[in-house]
Motif scaffolding. Structure first.
Motif, PDB file in Angstrom:
ATOM      1  N   LEU A  64     -30.536 -39.097 -76.346  1.00 23.46           N
ATOM      2  CA  LEU A  64     -30.771 -37.652 -75.939  1.00 23.46           C
ATOM      3  C   LEU A  64     -30.698 -36.372 -77.085  1.00 23.46           C
ATOM      4  O   LEU A  64     -31.474 -35.706 -77.339  1.00 23.46           O
ATOM      5  CB  LEU A  64     -29.753 -37.310 -75.008  1.00 23.46           C
ATOM      6  CG  LEU A  64     -29.985 -37.824 -73.530  1.00 23.46           C
ATOM      7  CD1 LEU A  64     -28.894 -37.714 -72.550  1.00 23.46           C
ATOM      8  CD2 LEU A  64     -31.434 -37.107 -72.804  1.00 23.46           C
ATOM      9  N   LEU A  65     -29.669 -36.791 -77.955  1.00 23.52           N
ATOM     10  CA  LEU A  65     -29.426 -35.895 -79.057  1.00 23.52           C
ATOM     11  C   LEU A  65     -30.738 -35.886 -80.130  1.00 23.52           C
ATOM     12  O   LEU A  65     -31.156 -34.699 -80.388  1.00 23.52           O
ATOM     13  CB  LEU A  65     -28.284 -36.745 -80.079  1.00 23.52           C
ATOM     14  CG  LEU A  65     -26.716 -36.493 -79.682  1.00 23.52           C
ATOM     15  CD1 LEU A  65     -25.714 -37.256 -80.406  1.00 23.52           C
ATOM     16  CD2 LEU A  65     -26.492 -34.998 -79.758  1.00 23.52           C
ATOM     17  N   VAL A  66     -31.394 -37.078 -80.142  1.00 20.75           N
ATOM     18  CA  VAL A  66     -32.592 -36.806 -81.171  1.00 20.75           C
ATOM     19  C   VAL A  66     -33.821 -36.244 -80.329  1.00 20.75           C
ATOM     20  O   VAL A  66     -34.422 -35.336 -80.789  1.00 20.75           O
ATOM     21  CB  VAL A  66     -32.870 -38.247 -81.608  1.00 20.75           C
ATOM     22  CG1 VAL A  66     -34.314 -38.331 -82.349  1.00 20.75           C
ATOM     23  CG2 VAL A  66     -31.740 -38.982 -82.374  1.00 20.75           C
ATOM     24  N   LEU A  67     -33.973 -36.546 -79.037  1.00 24.34           N
ATOM     25  CA  LEU A  67     -35.181 -36.066 -78.380  1.00 24.34           C
ATOM     26  C   LEU A  67     -34.879 -34.441 -78.494  1.00 24.34           C
ATOM     27  O   LEU A  67     -35.876 -33.847 -78.322  1.00 24.34           O
ATOM     28  CB  LEU A  67     -35.270 -36.606 -77.113  1.00 24.34           C
ATOM     29  CG  LEU A  67     -35.775 -38.117 -77.000  1.00 24.34           C
ATOM     30  CD1 LEU A  67     -35.718 -38.848 -75.601  1.00 24.34           C
ATOM     31  CD2 LEU A  67     -37.076 -38.225 -77.190  1.00 24.34           C
ATOM     32  N   GLU A  68     -33.757 -34.171 -77.990  1.00 18.54           N
ATOM     33  CA  GLU A  68     -33.715 -32.666 -77.760  1.00 18.54           C
ATOM     34  C   GLU A  68     -33.468 -31.724 -79.145  1.00 18.54           C
ATOM     35  O   GLU A  68     -33.931 -30.546 -78.951  1.00 18.54           O
ATOM     36  CB  GLU A  68     -32.259 -32.455 -76.748  1.00 18.54           C
ATOM     37  CG  GLU A  68     -32.551 -33.042 -75.406  1.00 18.54           C
ATOM     38  CD  GLU A  68     -31.173 -32.895 -74.570  1.00 18.54           C
ATOM     39  OE1 GLU A  68     -31.139 -32.577 -73.548  1.00 18.54           O
ATOM     40  OE2 GLU A  68     -29.955 -32.775 -75.152  1.00 18.54           O
ATOM     41  N   THR A  69     -33.418 -32.337 -80.177  1.00 17.76           N
ATOM     42  CA  THR A  69     -33.517 -31.827 -81.380  1.00 17.76           C
ATOM     43  C   THR A  69     -34.894 -31.567 -81.741  1.00 17.76           C
ATOM     44  O   THR A  69     -35.127 -30.421 -82.427  1.00 17.76           O
ATOM     45  CB  THR A  69     -32.622 -32.384 -82.373  1.00 17.76           C
ATOM     46  OG1 THR A  69     -31.265 -32.622 -81.959  1.00 17.76           O
ATOM     47  CG2 THR A  69     -32.597 -31.816 -83.783  1.00 17.76           C
ATOM     48  N   LEU A  70     -35.920 -32.519 -81.474  1.00 14.92           N
ATOM     49  CA  LEU A  70     -37.209 -32.224 -82.048  1.00 14.92           C
ATOM     50  C   LEU A  70     -37.958 -31.456 -81.103  1.00 14.92           C
ATOM     51  O   LEU A  70     -37.755 -31.594 -79.776  1.00 14.92           O
ATOM     52  CB  LEU A  70     -37.572 -33.688 -82.052  1.00 14.92           C
ATOM     53  CG  LEU A  70     -37.246 -34.676 -83.066  1.00 14.92           C
ATOM     54  CD1 LEU A  70     -37.664 -35.871 -82.796  1.00 14.92           C
ATOM     55  CD2 LEU A  70     -37.421 -34.021 -84.363  1.00 14.92           C
ATOM     56  N   PRO A  71     -38.796 -30.692 -81.440  1.00 13.52           N
ATOM     57  CA  PRO A  71     -39.896 -29.673 -80.941  1.00 13.52           C
ATOM     58  C   PRO A  71     -40.690 -30.782 -79.890  1.00 13.52           C
ATOM     59  O   PRO A  71     -41.012 -31.742 -80.655  1.00 13.52           O
ATOM     60  CB  PRO A  71     -40.272 -28.586 -81.638  1.00 13.52           C
ATOM     61  CG  PRO A  71     -40.179 -29.249 -83.062  1.00 13.52           C
ATOM     62  CD  PRO A  71     -38.606 -30.023 -83.079  1.00 13.52           C
ATOM     63  N   VAL A  72     -41.298 -30.119 -79.002  1.00 10.03           N
ATOM     64  CA  VAL A  72     -42.399 -30.787 -78.298  1.00 10.03           C
ATOM     65  C   VAL A  72     -43.531 -31.473 -79.503  1.00 10.03           C
ATOM     66  O   VAL A  72     -43.924 -32.444 -79.140  1.00 10.03           O
ATOM     67  CB  VAL A  72     -42.840 -29.995 -77.118  1.00 10.03           C
ATOM     68  CG1 VAL A  72     -44.140 -30.756 -76.566  1.00 10.03           C
ATOM     69  CG2 VAL A  72     -41.629 -29.807 -76.051  1.00 10.03           C
ATOM     70  N   ARG A  73     -44.108 -30.485 -80.068  1.00 12.86           N
ATOM     71  CA  ARG A  73     -45.211 -30.667 -80.840  1.00 12.86           C
ATOM     72  C   ARG A  73     -45.107 -31.934 -81.890  1.00 12.86           C
ATOM     73  O   ARG A  73     -45.797 -32.735 -82.251  1.00 12.86           O
ATOM     74  CB  ARG A  73     -45.614 -29.771 -81.558  1.00 12.86           C
ATOM     75  CG  ARG A  73     -44.674 -29.107 -82.681  1.00 12.86           C
ATOM     76  CD  ARG A  73     -44.969 -28.041 -83.274  1.00 12.86           C
ATOM     77  NE  ARG A  73     -44.010 -27.151 -84.284  1.00 12.86           N
ATOM     78  CZ  ARG A  73     -43.182 -26.547 -83.646  1.00 12.86           C
ATOM     79  NH1 ARG A  73     -43.206 -25.936 -82.623  1.00 12.86           N
ATOM     80  NH2 ARG A  73     -42.151 -26.204 -84.650  1.00 12.86           N
ATOM     81  N   VAL A  74     -43.672 -32.462 -82.132  1.00 13.24           N
ATOM     82  CA  VAL A  74     -43.574 -33.542 -82.991  1.00 13.24           C
ATOM     83  C   VAL A  74     -42.513 -34.506 -82.226  1.00 13.24           C
ATOM     84  O   VAL A  74     -41.986 -35.387 -82.990  1.00 13.24           O
ATOM     85  CB  VAL A  74     -42.966 -33.131 -84.545  1.00 13.24           C
ATOM     86  CG1 VAL A  74     -43.877 -32.499 -85.202  1.00 13.24           C
ATOM     87  CG2 VAL A  74     -41.787 -32.405 -84.277  1.00 13.24           C
TER      88      VAL A  74
END
Length: 435
Positions: free
Chosen positions: A363-373
């Protein structure tokens, strides 16, 4: 602590108007990911038998070393698959990318299931096995990150922890299915039949991924958030390197804290129990089945807890710290075990801490990255971590035990890996991008 970055927030989610859509998406994505992970990881459960059939040697430990080395080959293709498939998912669509990984995984599994032994075709046999593992690694490398991003974007932000947790639970289910089949096969077949053809049964079963995977994934549709963002997406890999390389590096090290223990303890346990502890093969499969059961049950509970807490990092720190502290006591239990009980207890302790840590870190990693990447970023960080640290875990642990003759020496690799992962988690900044 959670600090929202409003300048890079994603557009508001539109799929919350359809409450059944997240459930459908989670079931479809998680089911196929579980089947793909089953195909990929069952090789580790039968590494000793595969080594005897395709890498014969006078010393059984040498055959096992060659087998676990081949097990690692698939991992080194995972970063390539993560970059290619992850980029494709960020630019074209998550659904299209996941459909392609399904048939690639099926082809790689068919190669392993049908390949003749070394005794039949000589050196060509191990080359075919390596090619099949490479194709499996390419497919899984892209699928895990893409599927996780797809599931995250399928529902409301208030349920992200619970929805994503099923992606991780499906991987536990894959391990449980593999261990259960291993337990059933080893209990019902004679040693000669098991070594001759019985080990192929799980790979034949894994071929179900082709019809099931294509059917369920082609019926999905990409989320509106991704569709709107993809139109303005730059080259994902270029943006990852320029703007998010610190996040990717720390994510790799954080994921290492679950990767190394899983492959050095859980998946390696059947071979460890038989070749190192000289216990019946059923002991190792019992330990792997128990661990996999916990990795199915615990992630959804952890996901619900994180949805209630809001912040992911505190729980991740506690779980990661417990894993690092447990390594030596657990391996000490293994090395002095005279029955199955200490082995089951040690594996259970590790599995619980790993499950909590895995959900929080994902969750930490997914939520830190913007949708486009997001798909390429999650896929690359996970694949690189698994390739560098998970693929070598069984080989290094086997080599340490062979070199020292001490079963406890396996902890020399697992402990530093867990400690480095904990330090990376301390440095990682919790920052939620998106709705």
């Amino acid at each position: 602590m959670f600090t929202p970055d409003l300048s890079t927030c994603d557009p508001p989610a539109t799929n919350q108007e359809h409450p059944r859509q997240p459930l459908k998406t989670v079931v479809a994505a998680s089911l196929v990911t579980g089947l793909e992970m089953f195909d990929f990881t069952v090789f580790g459960f039968f590494a000793a038998m595969i080594g005897d059939r395709f890498f014969p040697a006078s010393d059984p430990m040498t055959s096992l070393l060659w087998a676990v080395g081949t097990f690692g080959v698939g991992f080194f293709m995972r970063p390539v698959g993560a970059m290619v498939i992850g980029t494709y998912a960020d630019r074209v669509g998550r659904r299209a990318a996941m459909a392609r990984t399904s048939w690639m995984m099926a082809l790689g599994t068919a190669t392993l299931a049908l390949c003749p032994s070394f005794a039949s075709i000589g050196v060509i046999a191990p080359l075919i096995i390596i090619a099949g593992r490479s194709l499996q690694g390419f497919a899984v490398g892209g699928d895990i990150g893409v599927a996780a991003a797809f599931v995250l974007e399928a529902g409301p932000a208030s349920r992200r922890g619970y929805l994503v947790s099923w992606q991780l639970a499906s991987q536990g289910a894959a391990a449980l299915l593999g261990a259960s089949l291993g337990l059933l096969i080893t209990s019902t077949l004679s040693p000669a039949a098991l070594a001759s053809w019985g080990w192929r049964i799980p790979f034949v079963f894994g071929l179900l991924i082709a019809p099931v995977g294509l059917y369920v994934r082609l019926r999905l549709r990409d989320d509106a958030v991704f569709t709107n963002t993809a139109r303005h997406a730059r080259t994902p890999l270029t943006e990852l390197y320029r703007d998010h390389r610190r996040t990717i590096l720390l994510a790799m090290l954080m994921i290492m804290g679950q990767t190394v223990p899983v492959y050095a303890i859980v998946y390696f346990m059947p071979s460890y129990a038989t070749r190192v502890m000289h216990m019946p093969v059923v002991t190792g499969f019992m330990a792997s089945a128990l661990s996999a059961s916990l990795l199915v049950v615990i992630p959804p509970l952890a996901g619900r807890l994180m949805d209630r807490l809001g912040c992911r990092k505190p729980l991740a720190l506690v779980a990661s710290g417990c894993s690092a502290l447990l390594v030596f006591p657990v391996f000490l239990m293994f090395s002095r075990a005279t029955s199955v009980a200490p082995i089951l207890c040690g594996v259970a302790l590790f599995s619980v801490t790993m499950a909590f840590s895995a959900v929080a870190v994902t969750l930490l990693v997914l939520e830190t990255l913007p949708v486009r990447v997001r798909a390429s970023g999650m896929a690359v960080s996970h694949a690189l971590s698994v390739a560098l640290f998970g693929s070598t875990a069984q080989f290094i642990v086997t080599g340490l035990i062979k070199w020292t003759g001490d079963p406890l020496s396996a902890a020399w690799y697992v402990t530093p890996a867990c400690c480095v992962s904990f330090c990376a988690l301390v440095l990682f900044k919790e920052r939620r991008v998106g709705p």
